[in-house]
Design a protein around this motif. Structure first.
Motif, PDB file in Angstrom:
ATOM      1  N   ALA A 211     -20.052 -14.303 -17.947  1.00 21.30           N
ATOM      2  CA  ALA A 211     -18.892 -13.670 -18.694  1.00 21.30           C
ATOM      3  C   ALA A 211     -19.138 -14.229 -20.042  1.00 21.30           C
ATOM      4  O   ALA A 211     -19.179 -15.367 -20.224  1.00 21.30           O
ATOM      5  CB  ALA A 211     -17.592 -13.556 -18.036  1.00 21.30           C
ATOM      6  N   ASP A 212     -19.049 -13.291 -21.090  1.00 24.61           N
ATOM      7  CA  ASP A 212     -18.897 -13.620 -22.568  1.00 24.61           C
ATOM      8  C   ASP A 212     -17.280 -13.781 -22.938  1.00 24.61           C
ATOM      9  O   ASP A 212     -16.626 -12.718 -22.995  1.00 24.61           O
ATOM     10  CB  ASP A 212     -19.667 -12.892 -23.335  1.00 24.61           C
ATOM     11  N   PHE A 213     -16.867 -14.803 -22.880  1.00 29.18           N
ATOM     12  CA  PHE A 213     -15.564 -15.027 -23.599  1.00 29.18           C
ATOM     13  C   PHE A 213     -15.116 -15.367 -25.150  1.00 29.18           C
ATOM     14  O   PHE A 213     -14.190 -15.889 -25.574  1.00 29.18           O
ATOM     15  CB  PHE A 213     -14.874 -16.211 -22.729  1.00 29.18           C
ATOM     16  N   SER A 214     -16.134 -14.961 -25.822  1.00 28.26           N
ATOM     17  CA  SER A 214     -16.190 -15.223 -27.156  1.00 28.26           C
ATOM     18  C   SER A 214     -15.078 -14.466 -27.968  1.00 28.26           C
ATOM     19  O   SER A 214     -14.445 -14.893 -29.100  1.00 28.26           O
ATOM     20  CB  SER A 214     -17.379 -15.100 -27.797  1.00 28.26           C
ATOM     21  N   ARG A 215     -14.881 -13.185 -27.484  1.00 25.10           N
ATOM     22  CA  ARG A 215     -13.848 -12.420 -28.187  1.00 25.10           C
ATOM     23  C   ARG A 215     -12.513 -12.153 -26.882  1.00 25.10           C
ATOM     24  O   ARG A 215     -12.188 -11.342 -26.904  1.00 25.10           O
ATOM     25  CB  ARG A 215     -14.305 -10.859 -28.395  1.00 25.10           C
ATOM     26  N   HIS A 216     -12.593 -12.888 -26.003  1.00 24.02           N
ATOM     27  CA  HIS A 216     -11.576 -12.975 -24.973  1.00 24.02           C
ATOM     28  C   HIS A 216     -10.042 -12.818 -25.393  1.00 24.02           C
ATOM     29  O   HIS A 216      -9.374 -11.907 -25.037  1.00 24.02           O
ATOM     30  CB  HIS A 216     -11.526 -14.137 -24.195  1.00 24.02           C
ATOM     31  N   THR A 219      -9.668  -9.330 -26.890  1.00 23.95           N
ATOM     32  CA  THR A 219      -9.508  -8.243 -26.095  1.00 23.95           C
ATOM     33  C   THR A 219      -8.157  -8.156 -25.240  1.00 23.95           C
ATOM     34  O   THR A 219      -7.715  -7.292 -25.074  1.00 23.95           O
ATOM     35  CB  THR A 219     -10.799  -8.631 -24.806  1.00 23.95           C
ATOM     36  N   LEU A 220      -7.442  -9.373 -25.075  1.00 22.67           N
ATOM     37  CA  LEU A 220      -6.250  -9.168 -24.487  1.00 22.67           C
ATOM     38  C   LEU A 220      -5.207  -8.794 -25.346  1.00 22.67           C
ATOM     39  O   LEU A 220      -4.361  -8.056 -24.787  1.00 22.67           O
ATOM     40  CB  LEU A 220      -6.073 -10.825 -23.985  1.00 22.67           C
ATOM     41  N   GLY A 225      -1.504  -4.197 -26.175  1.00 25.33           N
ATOM     42  CA  GLY A 225      -0.705  -3.580 -27.363  1.00 25.33           C
ATOM     43  C   GLY A 225       0.084  -4.649 -28.421  1.00 25.33           C
ATOM     44  O   GLY A 225       0.899  -4.331 -28.763  1.00 25.33           O
ATOM     45  N   LEU A 226      -0.569  -5.825 -28.237  1.00 17.59           N
ATOM     46  CA  LEU A 226      -0.078  -7.019 -29.351  1.00 17.59           C
ATOM     47  C   LEU A 226      -0.807  -6.841 -30.703  1.00 17.59           C
ATOM     48  O   LEU A 226      -0.362  -7.592 -31.409  1.00 17.59           O
ATOM     49  CB  LEU A 226      -0.160  -8.326 -28.740  1.00 17.59           C
ATOM     50  N   GLY A 324      -3.401 -20.995 -25.631  1.00 13.80           N
ATOM     51  CA  GLY A 324      -4.326 -20.002 -25.371  1.00 13.80           C
ATOM     52  C   GLY A 324      -3.343 -18.809 -24.628  1.00 13.80           C
ATOM     53  O   GLY A 324      -2.291 -18.972 -24.341  1.00 13.80           O
ATOM     54  N   LEU A 325      -4.292 -18.126 -24.015  1.00 12.92           N
ATOM     55  CA  LEU A 325      -3.603 -16.807 -23.131  1.00 12.92           C
ATOM     56  C   LEU A 325      -4.265 -16.958 -21.786  1.00 12.92           C
ATOM     57  O   LEU A 325      -5.372 -17.336 -21.741  1.00 12.92           O
ATOM     58  CB  LEU A 325      -4.062 -15.522 -23.991  1.00 12.92           C
ATOM     59  N   ALA A 326      -3.586 -16.329 -20.820  1.00 13.55           N
ATOM     60  CA  ALA A 326      -4.055 -16.180 -19.514  1.00 13.55           C
ATOM     61  C   ALA A 326      -3.618 -14.937 -18.691  1.00 13.55           C
ATOM     62  O   ALA A 326      -2.332 -14.827 -19.210  1.00 13.55           O
ATOM     63  CB  ALA A 326      -3.882 -17.512 -18.641  1.00 13.55           C
TER      64      ALA A 326
END
Length: 607
Positions: A211-216, A219-220, A225-226, A324-326
């Motif tokens: 998986a590519d998390f460079s734009r994770h 994307t979230l 909608g943030l 970070g986000l999860a």
């Protein structure tokens, strides 16, 4: 049956079991040591002596330092730099930079650690540059094999041959002394791969890609909608909010057009547990940029830190070096089902914020929601809090925060300290001011005491299979020397090369080590061949140094099969390789390694 015959039988059985690959290699290695005790060849303390050997401790500490560099985003930074500098048009430049980075990282953090860190980066680079992953991944790994011989820390085999040299009465090899052969090996590898790799390698992509998390983060933010505007405002000393209660900030009537999210402690980055605000605390708000700017001016709040961009898209605000986000999903029978939650609330632990709640792919806008099984929650908090709290069995984590951070947060928290620890360890090893094991233990201790990793994380970072295998098989070398088995095997080898002299001896040892190294671990191979090589050198009246360095080069030439090293196997799926792909490129590289091991090594370390 004599002791020599017993030792030969133990070696043959061990090699067969390694190749058979039905038993864990650790079990086979431990059985070797126990067999030496059971047959009376070694006493029990001697059969278990490897577990307390300084070289084993040093190898274990290297895994901790390697993990610290990966955890803090040092390797992610190196990978992103590679993507920026590689360019789209020049294949030689792309391959040259990829192989150079892989080799240099391997030299300081070991082969497995370097490839594990760079594998997703190189795959993502292949996708972005519209190139086949198979054309990049095998060159990366094979260059890293050469990079393992740029420094003492590149591979466990380096430590073993250096220690064997000291045991034979020689100084051992210096930290950068390996580079005398590592550099020509790497340069030769790169030339062969750049000139012939395109024809010798297939043009494929793997069925499953990392998986590519460079734009994770982005994307979230977009999914939930943030992206309409999330701002992080810092409370200045002159702000009237200093000393104000948290509830005063959250009053929607006082600040129309703005939606309060939470207040974070300025020291920890966690949701504020104090009742009143202080200078340096952060207020998270949603709203349009104009309303936020007006509120910041009225309340004397800083819109951004120095050297920090705040685009209003939420990326820098919610996902950065400190936090970070999860995403988590409520599984069946979760105790959280039926409880009430709303965006902006903190979790029970008090250190994570619920930013959004999604049900069946739709973000819920209700002021509060009764959670159901299958609901998805977007959480925000410090990386430490995300690591610790998301082990809760009442939630399932969609993407590991630790994995995301390692790939998407270059030079994160602790990166400077991790690099400083690495440089200090290298300096100690290069100068010899302390023994290698002490340098490694000081570095690993600094990683833990510096807060980069916890004790539990340090334990998990160690590849115990490698450590235990080395420790368990070390007594085999002592037993071979003690019983005369090494001397006898060396005499056969010397007799086989006849009067051809020391060059033929190096060639014979390379072939023996190279063949075994395609079938079993190169570390296990080195532990078997080292005593034979030292005994053969003594029989010919020559220095063991060129023999030991030649064995190290041969052990690194694990190119012909995917099972030769874990890294060969690691790229097989993402690169779409089949078994026969390895020897096509591996054979010319192995010939180059043979030339260096047989003819270049004795030019540097004289017979």
């Amino acid at each position: 049956m004599g002791d020599v015959a017993t030792i030969v039988l133990i070696i043959v059985v061990a090699v067969v079991l390694f190749v058979w690959n039905r038993l864990p290699v650790v079990v086979v290695a431990m059985a070797v040591g126990l067999s030496l005790w059971a047959t009376g060849i070694l006493s029990l303390p001697a059969a278990l002596a490897g577990y307390g050997d300084p070289a084993v401790m040093f190898i274990a500490t290297l895994f901790v330092v390697s993990a610290a560099l990966e955890k803090t985003g040092v390797t992610a930074w190196a990978g992103q730099l590679l993507i920026e500098k590689a360019g789209e048009d020049s294949r030689p430049r792309l391959l040259g930079l990829t192989m150079s980075l892989g080799a240099l990282l391997t030299a300081v953090i070991s082969l497995n650690g370097a490839i594990a860190a760079l594998l997703p980066v190189v795959v993502v680079m292949a996708v972005r540059l519209k190139r086949h992953a198979s054309q990049l991944l095998m060159p990366l790994v094979f260059a890293a094999h050469a990079g393992a011989l740029l420094a003492l820390t590149g591979a466990p085999v380096n430590v073993l041959v250096s220690e064997a040299g000291q045991d034979a009465g020689y100084p051992g090899f210096g930290f950068f002394e390996f580079a005398l052969v590592g550099a020509p090996l790497l340069i030769g590898n790169m030339i062969i791969i750049i000139l012939f790799g395109e024809k010798l390698l297939p043009s494929r992509n793997g069925a499953s890609m990392p998986a590519d998390f460079s734009r994770h983060a982005q994307t979230l933010i977009e999914q939930y909608g943030l992206s309409s505007g999330v701002f992080r405002l810092r409370v200045k000393a002159a702000s009237p909010l200093v000393g104000a209660k948290k509830g005063d900030v959250a009053d929607p009537k006082a600040h129309p057009g703005l939606e309060y999210v939470t207040v974070q402690d300025g020291r920890t980055g966690m949701p504020l547990k104090r009742e009143t605000l202080a200078e340096g605390d952060y207020i998270l708000l949603k709203g349009d940029a104009e309303s936020v700017a007006r509120f910041a001016a009225d309340a004397h709040l800083a819109l951004r830190e120095e050297n920090e961009k705040d685009t209003g898209e939420g990326g820098d605000t919610l996902f950065n070096r400190s936090s970070g986000l999860a995403e988590v999903v409520l599984p069946p029978r979760s105790a959280l089902a039926g409880t009430t939650a709303f965006p902006g609330m903190t979790t029970e632990s008090g250190d994570l914020i619920i930013l959004a709640i999604s049900r069946a792919g739709v973000t819920l806008d209700a002021a509060s929601t009764q959670l159901q099984v299958g609901d998805t929650l977007l959480l925000q908090g410090t990386w430490k809090a995300l690591d610790e709290r998301l082990a809760d069995p009442d939630v399932l984590v969609v993407n590991s925060p630790d994995l995301v951070r390692r790939q998407a947060v270059p030079m994160g928290q602790g990166a400077t300290l991790a690099v400083a620890i690495l440089l200090a360890m290298v300096a100690m090893l290069a100068t010899g001011v302390v023994p290698t094991a002490v340098a490694g233990m000081l570095a690993a201790g600094a990683v833990v005491l510096g807060g980069i990793m916890s004790i539990e994380q340090a334990y998990k970072s160690i590849n115990w299979t490698t450590v235990i295998m080395v420790a368990a098989m070390m007594p085999l070398s002592a037993a071979m020397e003690q019983t005369g088995a090494a001397r006898m095997m060396a005499e056969y080898l010397v007799a086989a090369v006849g009067d051809a002299g020391p060059y033929a001896l190096l060639g014979g040892l390379f072939i023996l080590t190279g063949v075994l190294g395609q079938l079993i671990s190169n570390t296990a191979t080195a532990l078997i061949v080292i005593p034979i090589g030292v005994a053969a050198a003594k029989a010919l009246g020559m220095s063991p140094e060129p023999v030991l360095m030649s064995i190290a080069v041969a052990a690194a030439a694990s190119f012909l099969t995917p099972i030769a090293t874990p890294t060969n196997l690691m790229v097989m799926g993402p690169g779409g390789y089949v078994f026969s792909d390895y020897w096509k490129l591996g054979l010319p590289l192995m010939i180059w390694f043979f030339v260096v091991a047989t003819f270049v090594v004795p030019m540097i370390w004289r017979f």
